[in-house]
Structure formats: structure tokens, C-alpha cells
Design an enzyme around this catalytic site. Structure first.
Site, PDB file in Angstrom:
ATOM      1  N   GLY A  15       0.844  -1.191  -0.159  1.00  0.00           N
ATOM      2  CA  GLY A  15       0.166  -0.303   0.042  1.00  0.00           C
ATOM      3  C   GLY A  15       0.972   1.297   0.095  1.00  0.00           C
ATOM      4  O   GLY A  15       0.540   2.169   0.525  1.00  0.00           O
ATOM      5  N   GLN A 191      14.869  -4.775   8.702  1.00  0.00           N
ATOM      6  CA  GLN A 191      16.484  -4.329   8.876  1.00  0.00           C
ATOM      7  C   GLN A 191      17.360  -4.715   7.641  1.00  0.00           C
ATOM      8  O   GLN A 191      18.050  -4.084   7.146  1.00  0.00           O
ATOM      9  CB  GLN A 191      17.039  -5.431   9.986  1.00  0.00           C
ATOM     10  CG  GLN A 191      16.694  -4.948  11.264  1.00  0.00           C
ATOM     11  CD  GLN A 191      17.085  -6.034  12.220  1.00  0.00           C
ATOM     12  OE1 GLN A 191      18.530  -6.266  12.153  1.00  0.00           O
ATOM     13  NE2 GLN A 191      16.546  -6.317  13.587  1.00  0.00           N
ATOM     14  N   LYS A 222      13.950  -1.016  18.601  1.00  0.00           N
ATOM     15  CA  LYS A 222      14.887  -2.179  17.904  1.00  0.00           C
ATOM     16  C   LYS A 222      15.109  -1.757  16.437  1.00  0.00           C
ATOM     17  O   LYS A 222      15.863  -1.647  15.934  1.00  0.00           O
ATOM     18  CB  LYS A 222      14.202  -3.566  18.084  1.00  0.00           C
ATOM     19  CG  LYS A 222      15.108  -4.518  17.730  1.00  0.00           C
ATOM     20  CD  LYS A 222      14.525  -5.890  18.032  1.00  0.00           C
ATOM     21  CE  LYS A 222      15.356  -7.179  17.689  1.00  0.00           C
ATOM     22  NZ  LYS A 222      14.439  -8.341  18.057  1.00  0.00           N
ATOM     23  N   CYS A 380     -18.579   3.210 -20.493  1.00  0.00           N
ATOM     24  CA  CYS A 380     -18.026   2.745 -21.469  1.00  0.00           C
ATOM     25  C   CYS A 380     -18.343   1.641 -22.303  1.00  0.00           C
ATOM     26  O   CYS A 380     -19.539   1.840 -22.852  1.00  0.00           O
ATOM     27  CB  CYS A 380     -16.330   2.610 -21.203  1.00  0.00           C
ATOM     28  SG  CYS A 380     -15.280   2.984 -22.616  1.00  0.00           S
ATOM     29  N   HIS A 506     -15.468   7.597 -18.813  1.00  0.00           N
ATOM     30  CA  HIS A 506     -15.125   6.922 -17.663  1.00  0.00           C
ATOM     31  C   HIS A 506     -15.146   7.905 -16.395  1.00  0.00           C
ATOM     32  O   HIS A 506     -14.143   8.296 -16.106  1.00  0.00           O
ATOM     33  CB  HIS A 506     -13.509   6.154 -17.639  1.00  0.00           C
ATOM     34  CG  HIS A 506     -13.449   5.123 -18.708  1.00  0.00           C
ATOM     35  ND1 HIS A 506     -13.938   3.834 -18.058  1.00  0.00           N
ATOM     36  CD2 HIS A 506     -13.189   5.039 -19.852  1.00  0.00           C
ATOM     37  CE1 HIS A 506     -13.759   3.045 -19.057  1.00  0.00           C
ATOM     38  NE2 HIS A 506     -13.044   3.812 -20.116  1.00  0.00           N
ATOM     39  N   GLU A 508     -15.654   7.376 -13.504  1.00  0.00           N
ATOM     40  CA  GLU A 508     -14.903   6.975 -12.375  1.00  0.00           C
ATOM     41  C   GLU A 508     -13.348   7.539 -12.094  1.00  0.00           C
ATOM     42  O   GLU A 508     -12.973   7.486 -11.129  1.00  0.00           O
ATOM     43  CB  GLU A 508     -14.829   5.346 -12.283  1.00  0.00           C
ATOM     44  CG  GLU A 508     -14.010   4.710 -13.298  1.00  0.00           C
ATOM     45  CD  GLU A 508     -14.581   4.295 -14.557  1.00  0.00           C
ATOM     46  OE1 GLU A 508     -15.673   5.296 -14.896  1.00  0.00           O
ATOM     47  OE2 GLU A 508     -14.018   3.562 -15.296  1.00  0.00           O
TER      48      GLU A 508
HETATM   49  N1  GLN Z   1     -14.083  -2.142 -25.567  1.00  0.00           N
HETATM   50  C1  GLN Z   1     -14.777  -1.033 -26.088  1.00  0.00           C
HETATM   51  C2  GLN Z   1     -14.084  -0.272 -27.121  1.00  0.00           C
HETATM   52  O1  GLN Z   1     -12.965  -0.304 -27.268  1.00  0.00           O
HETATM   53  C3  GLN Z   1     -15.043  -0.462 -24.609  1.00  0.00           C
HETATM   54  C4  GLN Z   1     -13.678  -0.031 -24.031  1.00  0.00           C
HETATM   55  C5  GLN Z   1     -13.790   0.425 -22.527  1.00  0.00           C
HETATM   56  O2  GLN Z   1     -14.829  -0.153 -21.794  1.00  0.00           O
HETATM   57  N2  GLN Z   1     -13.152   1.014 -21.977  1.00  0.00           N
HETATM   58  O3  GLN Z   1     -14.790   0.602 -27.343  1.00  0.00           O
END
Ligand code: GLN
Length: 535
Positions: A15, A191, A222, A380, A506, A508
Site C-alpha cells: 500500500g 533491517q 529495535k 464505456c 469513464h 470513475e
Molecule cells: N471495448 C470497448 C471499446 O473499445 C469499450 C472500451 C472500454 O470499456 N474502455 O470501445
């Protein structure tokens, strides 16, 4: 200018990326301008062509760079936006060095790891430091890896050139394992990994010790003695209880930020961490809960849909609700028995993906969501799935498909983008990075964003086929977002459905704990609403 280098010892998966991100958050909170970057010693130019099994998620930046998923943590924990130059791999370095050699730029010299490779690494550190006060660089891999050596050597040179301790700090993240048979925490691996660093000439300033239990004074002393650091610089980092967003507070309790500020002579007084405390409180004591399915191909992997899982957590924070994520293998939805898992879901997410394995299961998930009024969020590939499902089952195009999955489909409702047709190279050749999307008035997306245009990040080769636009729209399919320059469909919705949204981008990659992405927040809000209406 101050530099912090974070190395890892003993094992991978400690991490380090999260530790770097949390430290960045703490320093930024004290008013410092911070940037975090990652060096990856592997020979791939970028992770864009690596399998999710090898690498987990590929995190895309505004400028279209396909980067390590740790950059996602950096962007989520701090306010800075990163660029292509913030993820350096050995592949990039060797590519640059060999191109220079072929051009004759080395004027007949022998080209060597020291100084030519190490020079490129140092140049990149200076370049990334522009515009900030503190640059944190995480070095991927573990001390002792052969491929990491040129990086560590470059850091040693950099350290000497830039004033040790006053301007450059080394933090070593290490493992202090508990041995059941001995009934105690063991310091020897740490260590030895510090000894490995010292072999190259680097003495770490701070040790961050990953341990399953409290270190205790004896172990701290230590470690301090054998690793040659003051005892207050031995920092304990336990596993977080509920969420990774507890980490800044945990490290603050251990006074890591105080140490860094003191060692580097920074003028940055501590400030109350109210915003982080609020995030942790909402995560620990949510008012409500919903269950959301994520239907993908790599559900057994912790990291394949990292940013999607994080964005759902952020959306939960925004709605004061706990989002239980049920990871569903798309292929399971291709069997009658498997389909039953969808019954209990308050929302369904189909994330990005490539290749046809599992697509029929994903199409079923979209159909189930549409027919049962369950909120659906397609990301996507998930949008493309939504289009295929609607075309097949509402518009009557029974064999509709994407050309990616069926080259002979009579109805290619998703087809290859024009500029992708002659592309043969795999690396960095998709439609990548941030593009403008114009939102359509009256759509769910428009009201979620509260904006007319947005910029979102992309990574795809296929797109909605505009030849089917009129036919689908007649049946209640709504185009809610368009890329104005190329007339590409960026967002689809279903008019009569409580919340069915597919996005070609995307979202996200742009969600943060304090600032959930508007579409994720709106999706979880819809899931809560639909759940309440059902009882
Ligand atoms: N495979 C799909 C494309 O190339 C979707 C790509 C993805 O979900 N990033 O358009």
C-alpha cells in the site's frame, strides 16, 4: 523545492501508493502545494497494454496518458491533476535513450545506465517539480529488485546534488510481520531491506511499518537502532478498519506530517482535519444502505475496477449511505441459476471492458435493469451494452451487436470509430483522454451535472453508430450527451426508466471522496429512491 521519495521493502502490495497519497493529503491540508508521481521500473512503456491480471486497472488522465492505478489514489486524495510526465517507466526511459543514441546525440560516447539512464530519471524529477512546493515520488517495486536499481541510484545522486535532509527525504515503507510460532513481531526483514538501501548509499529518514498489530516501544526501539533512524521516525501503519480514507488520520496520529515538515524545514502549521473526519464519520455511520451489483469479467481481482469501487464509495458518502458492492461475474449471468443474484440488487453497474467474453451476461444485466426499473449505470463498454440491449429487445433488431463482438452482425449498433480503422499498433492508440461533451437539456445527466458542457476521460475504439439514431429514438432511447466536434454519442438514457444512463467515457476517473462524481452520486440516489419505493 522539497522532494520526498517513497521506497518499499520486504514485499510488494504494502500500500505504498496509498501511503504516498495519504501523506500528500496531509501536506496539502497544511497549505502546501503538493504533487505526487510514480516511477515504475518495468519495461512496458505504459500499463495500457497489460492484462488486468498483471496490473489491475489502467488509470487514464486528462491528457490521455494510460497510467498506473496509484495515480488514481493520488488524484483522489489530493486536489492536483496529474499529467503524462507523472508516471515514468523504464520502458519510456530506454525508448528515449535509444532514440537519442540512434540520432547520434551522444556524439560517439558509450551509452550507459550511469549516467545516461540516471540522467533521464533526474531530469524527470526536476520537470515534475515545476509549480509545486513538495514533490512526492513513489518508486514501484521492492528494494532489491534488479530492475529498480537505476532508479534508486538516480535518487542517490539526486540526494547528494540537492542537499540531504534539508531538501530531500527518504521514506521507506516496510513490513513488520507477526510470527505466530514465535508469538512476536519480527524486525529482521525490515533491517535487511534498509541494509539493502544503505548498500547503495541511501539512509532512509522515516520508516513506515505495515503491521497487523501495534508495534510497541520495544519493537520501535529495535527498528530505530538497527535501521539507524530516531525512534520517533519509526511510524506504525496498521490496516484501516472501514476505508482507505481513514489513512490520512491514522498517519497524522503517528505524526508523520509533523516529522516531514520538521525535517524539511517547511513552514506549514497543522490545521484541523474536519473534512477528513467528516468523511470517515459518514463511512462508519451511514444513515442508509443500498446494494449495487458490479457486473464484470475480473471481479475476483481487487484492483481491476478500482476507480469504479471508489466512486461508488464516494457516491455513498455524498448520499450518507453505505453502498454494498456485490461483484458479479458476467459469465454467471449466462446461466439460469446465476441470473437469480440480480433479484436483490438496488442498482446495476456495468464497467468498461474489452473482448466478447461475458458480454451476453452483461446484456442480460442491462435487460433486467431496464425491465424492472432498477437503476443502471453503464461505463464505456457498459454504455455499448445498454445500446445493444435496447436495440435487440425494444427496437426489434434481434441480432444487434457491436462489431467488436460480432463482425457479421446485421445491425452493428456499435461500430469502430472512423479514425481507428487503420490502427494496427496496440499501445496508446485508442481514443484517449478528456473530450468535451455537450449535455442535452431535460436529460437526467444534465440535471445531475447542473452544467451544459463537461469534460470527461475516454479510453475506447468503438462508438455508437449514428445510422441507428432515429430508429432508436423513436422507441424512447434518448441521446443525452454529444461530442460536438465529431458528433459522437457520449451519453445514452432511457426516457421512461427511473435511471438508465450509459456513458461512453469513464466518470470513475474524476470522482473524489469530498466531491463524488455527479453521475455516480445521482445513480446511488436513484438506487436509494427505488429501493424505498419498493418497500
Ligand atoms: N471495448 C470497448 C471499446 O473499445 C469499450 C472500451 C472500454 O470499456 N474502455 O470501445
Amino acid at each position: 523545492m522539497k522532494y520526498i521519495f517513497i521506497t518499499g521493502g520486504v514485499v510488494s502490495s504494502l500500500g505504498k501508493g496509498l501511503t504516498a497519497a495519504a501523506l500528500g493529503a496531509l501536506l496539502e491540508h497544511r497549505g502546501l502545494a503538493v504533487r505526487i508521481q510514480k516511477f515504475d521500473p518495468y519495461l512496458n512503456v505504459d500499463p495500457g497494454t497489460m492484462s488486468p491480471f498483471q496490473h489491475g486497472e489502467v488509470y487514464v488522465l486528462d491528457d490521455g496518458a494510460e497510467t498506473d492505478l496509484d495515480l488514481g489514489h493520488y488524484e483522489r486524495f489530493t486536489s492536483g491533476e496529474l499529467s503524462r510526465s507523472n508516471n515514468l517507466t523504464s520502458g519510456q526511459i530506454y525508448e528515449a535513450v535509444i532514440m537519442k543514441e540512434r540520432r547520434g546525440d551522444y556524439l560517439g560516447k558509450t551509452v550507459q545506465v550511469i549516467p545516461h539512464v540516471t540522467d533521464v530519471i533526474k531530469e524527470r524529477i526536476y520537470e515534475s517539480a515545476k509549480g509545486v512546493e513538495v514533490l512526492i515520488t513513489e518508486i514501484g517495486g521492492t528494494i532489491g529488485d534488479i530492475e529498480g536499481l537505476p532508479f534508486i541510484e538516480a535518487l542517490r545522486q539526486f540526494w547528494t546534488e540537492n542537499g540531504r535532509r534539508q531538501n530531500v527525504l527518504f521514506i521507506h515503507v516496510t513490513l513488520v510481520p507477526y510470527l505466530m510460532a514465535a508469538g512476536e513481531l519480527k524486525t529482521k526483514p525490515s533491517q535487511q531491506s534498509v541494509a539493502k538501501l544503505r548498500e547503495i548509499g541511501i539512509q532512509p529518514d522515516i520508516l513506515i511499518c505495515r503491521a497487523e498489530m501495534g508495534l510497541g516501544m520495544e519493537v520501535r526501539e529495535k527498528l530505530a537502532m538497527f535501521c539507524n533512524v530516531p525512534v520517533e521516525a519509526v511510524v506504525e501503519e496498521r490496516d484501516v478498519e472501514t476505508s482507505i480514507y481513514e489513512l490520512p488520520l491514522m498517519l497524522q496520529q503517528e505524526k508523520v506530517d509533523d516529522l516531514v515538515v520538521e525535517y524539511l524545514g517547511l513552514n506549514a502549521p497543522p490545521k484541523p482535519m474536519d473534512a477528513w473526519i467528516d468523511v470517515v464519520r459518514r463511512l462508519r455511520f451511514p444513515a442508509e444502505e443500498v446494494t449495487v451489483a458490479v457486473v464484470g469479467k475480473y471481479i475476483e481481482l481487487q484492483d481491476a475496477y478500482k476507480s469504479v469501487y471508489e466512486s461508488l464509495t464516494h457516491a455513498g458518502i455524498a448520499n450518507d449511505a453505505h453502498v454494498h458492492v456485490k461483484r458479479i461475474d458476467a459469465e454467471d449471468l449466462e446461466t439460469e441459476h446465476g441470473k437469480q443474484v440480480l433479484w436483490k440488487m438496488d442498482g446495476i453497474v456495468v464497467p468498461g471492458g474489452f473482448g466478447d467474453r461475458g458480454t451476453e451476461g452483461k446484456i442480460f444485466a442491462a435487460q433486467y435493469a431496464r425491465e424492472n426499473g432498477i437503476p443502471y449505470f453503464g461505463l464505456c463498454l457498459g454504455m455499448q451494452i445498454g445500446v445493444i440491449e435496447f436495440s435487440r429487445h425494444v427496437a426489434g433488431l434481434h441480432r444487434a451487436n457491436s462489431l467488436e463482438f460480432d463482425e457479421n452482425t446485421p445491425h452493428p449498433v456499435i461500430h469502430l470509430m472512423e479514425d481507428q480503422k487503420d490502427v494496427t499498433q496496440k499501445g496508446a492508440s485508442m481514443r484517449l483522454g478528456a473530450y468535451t461533451c455537450q449535455l442535452v437539456q431535460g436529460s437526467k445527466s444534465h440535471s445531475a451535472y447542473g452544467l451544459d458542457t463537461v469534460r470527461e476521460r475516454h479510453r475506447h475504439r468503438y462508438e455508437f453508430n449514428n445510422a441507428y439514431r432515429d430508429l432508436l429514438e423513436e422507441r424512447g432511447f434518448k441521446i443525452a450527451g454529444i461530442n460536438p466536434r465529431r458528433n459522437l454519442v457520449e451519453i445514452m438514457e432511457i426516457e421512461s426508466h427511473p435511471w438508465f444512463v450509459g456513458v461512453q467515457f469513464h466518470p470513475e476517473f474524476k470522482s473524489k471522496p469530498f466531491q463524488a462524481h455527479p453521475l455516480f452520486a445521482s445513480f446511488v440516489e436513484a438506487a436509494l429512491r427505488v429501493k424505498k419505493a419498493a418497500v
